[in-house]
Design a protein around this motif. Structure first.
Motif, PDB file in Angstrom:
ATOM      1  N   ALA A  27      -1.217  19.990 -18.971  1.00  0.00           N
ATOM      2  CA  ALA A  27      -0.820  21.415 -18.021  1.00  0.00           C
ATOM      3  C   ALA A  27       0.611  21.022 -18.968  1.00  0.00           C
ATOM      4  CB  ALA A  27      -0.834  21.671 -17.155  1.00  0.00           C
ATOM      5  N   TRP A  28       1.299  20.102 -19.053  1.00  0.00           N
ATOM      6  CA  TRP A  28       2.972  19.991 -19.862  1.00  0.00           C
ATOM      7  C   TRP A  28       2.835  20.722 -21.231  1.00  0.00           C
ATOM      8  CZ3 TRP A  28       7.072  17.977 -16.934  1.00  0.00           C
ATOM      9  CH2 TRP A  28       8.429  18.157 -17.323  1.00  0.00           C
ATOM     10  N   ILE A  29       2.104  19.842 -22.176  1.00  0.00           N
ATOM     11  CA  ILE A  29       1.657  20.453 -22.374  1.00  0.00           C
ATOM     12  C   ILE A  29       1.384  21.578 -23.708  1.00  0.00           C
ATOM     13  CG2 ILE A  29       0.676  19.553 -25.518  1.00  0.00           C
ATOM     14  CD1 ILE A  29       1.272  16.883 -24.458  1.00  0.00           C
ATOM     15  N   SER A  30      -0.114  21.802 -22.664  1.00  0.00           N
ATOM     16  CA  SER A  30       0.074  23.520 -23.335  1.00  0.00           C
ATOM     17  C   SER A  30       0.667  24.398 -22.843  1.00  0.00           C
ATOM     18  CB  SER A  30      -1.040  23.353 -22.026  1.00  0.00           C
ATOM     19  OG  SER A  30      -2.278  22.609 -22.169  1.00  0.00           O
ATOM     20  N   GLU A  45      13.737  20.354 -26.014  1.00  0.00           N
ATOM     21  CA  GLU A  45      13.021  20.485 -27.191  1.00  0.00           C
ATOM     22  C   GLU A  45      11.327  19.638 -27.834  1.00  0.00           C
ATOM     23  OE1 GLU A  45      16.196  19.398 -30.128  1.00  0.00           O
ATOM     24  OE2 GLU A  45      17.088  21.692 -29.465  1.00  0.00           O
ATOM     25  N   LYS A  46      11.690  18.547 -28.656  1.00  0.00           N
ATOM     26  CA  LYS A  46      10.134  17.745 -28.853  1.00  0.00           C
ATOM     27  C   LYS A  46       9.677  16.780 -27.783  1.00  0.00           C
ATOM     28  CE  LYS A  46       8.741  19.953 -32.874  1.00  0.00           C
ATOM     29  NZ  LYS A  46       7.653  21.283 -32.794  1.00  0.00           N
ATOM     30  N   TRP A  47      10.948  16.412 -27.036  1.00  0.00           N
ATOM     31  CA  TRP A  47      10.583  15.309 -26.142  1.00  0.00           C
ATOM     32  C   TRP A  47       9.764  15.754 -25.262  1.00  0.00           C
ATOM     33  CZ3 TRP A  47      11.649  10.570 -26.937  1.00  0.00           C
ATOM     34  CH2 TRP A  47      12.522  10.269 -28.059  1.00  0.00           C
ATOM     35  N   ASN A  48       9.873  17.295 -24.935  1.00  0.00           N
ATOM     36  CA  ASN A  48       8.912  18.095 -23.715  1.00  0.00           C
ATOM     37  C   ASN A  48       7.524  17.465 -24.033  1.00  0.00           C
ATOM     38  OD1 ASN A  48      10.057  19.935 -22.128  1.00  0.00           O
ATOM     39  ND2 ASN A  48      10.752  20.718 -24.229  1.00  0.00           N
ATOM     40  N   GLY A  52       4.656  15.023 -21.943  1.00  0.00           N
ATOM     41  CA  GLY A  52       3.260  15.526 -21.464  1.00  0.00           C
ATOM     42  C   GLY A  52       2.665  14.094 -21.311  1.00  0.00           C
ATOM     43  N   ILE A  53       2.748  13.422 -22.336  1.00  0.00           N
ATOM     44  CA  ILE A  53       2.181  12.597 -23.155  1.00  0.00           C
ATOM     45  C   ILE A  53       2.171  10.190 -22.199  1.00  0.00           C
ATOM     46  CG2 ILE A  53       2.069  10.371 -25.341  1.00  0.00           C
ATOM     47  CD1 ILE A  53       1.969  13.183 -27.081  1.00  0.00           C
TER      48      ILE A  53
END
Length: 67
Positions: A27-30, A45-48, A52-53
Motif C-alpha cells: 500500500a505504501w508503494i502504491s 522523496e525516493k526513500w518512500n 515500502g520495500i
C-alpha cells in the motif's frame, strides 16, 4: 555443553503481523506512485520506496521464521 538456540518462532500472532506488514508495504508503494510522490511522506522523496520495500522484506523474514 552448548545448548541449541532456535531461530524459529511459534508466536500465533506472527502470521498476522507478517501479513499486515506486507500489505502495508504494498500500500505504501502504491500510494507513493499514485500520488506522484506527494504522499505518504513528501520529504522522503525516493526513500518512500525503501520504506515500502523494507516493510515487505520484514514480512518475508517474519513469515520465514514461522513453524
Amino acid at each position: 555443553m552448548c545448548s541449541k538456540v532456535s531461530l524459529r518462532s511459534d508466536f500465533p500472532w506472527a502470521a498476522c503481523i507478517a501479513s499486515m506488514a506486507g500489505l502495508l508495504g504494498i500500500a505504501w508503494i502504491s500510494v507513493y506512485y499514485v500520488t506522484g510522490g506527494s504522499f505518504p511522506i513528501p520529504a522522503w522523496e525516493k526513500w518512500n520506496l525503501v520504506a515500502g520495500i523494507s516493510l515487505i522484506v520484514t514480512s518475508l523474514v517474519i513469515a520465514s521464521r514461522q513453524k
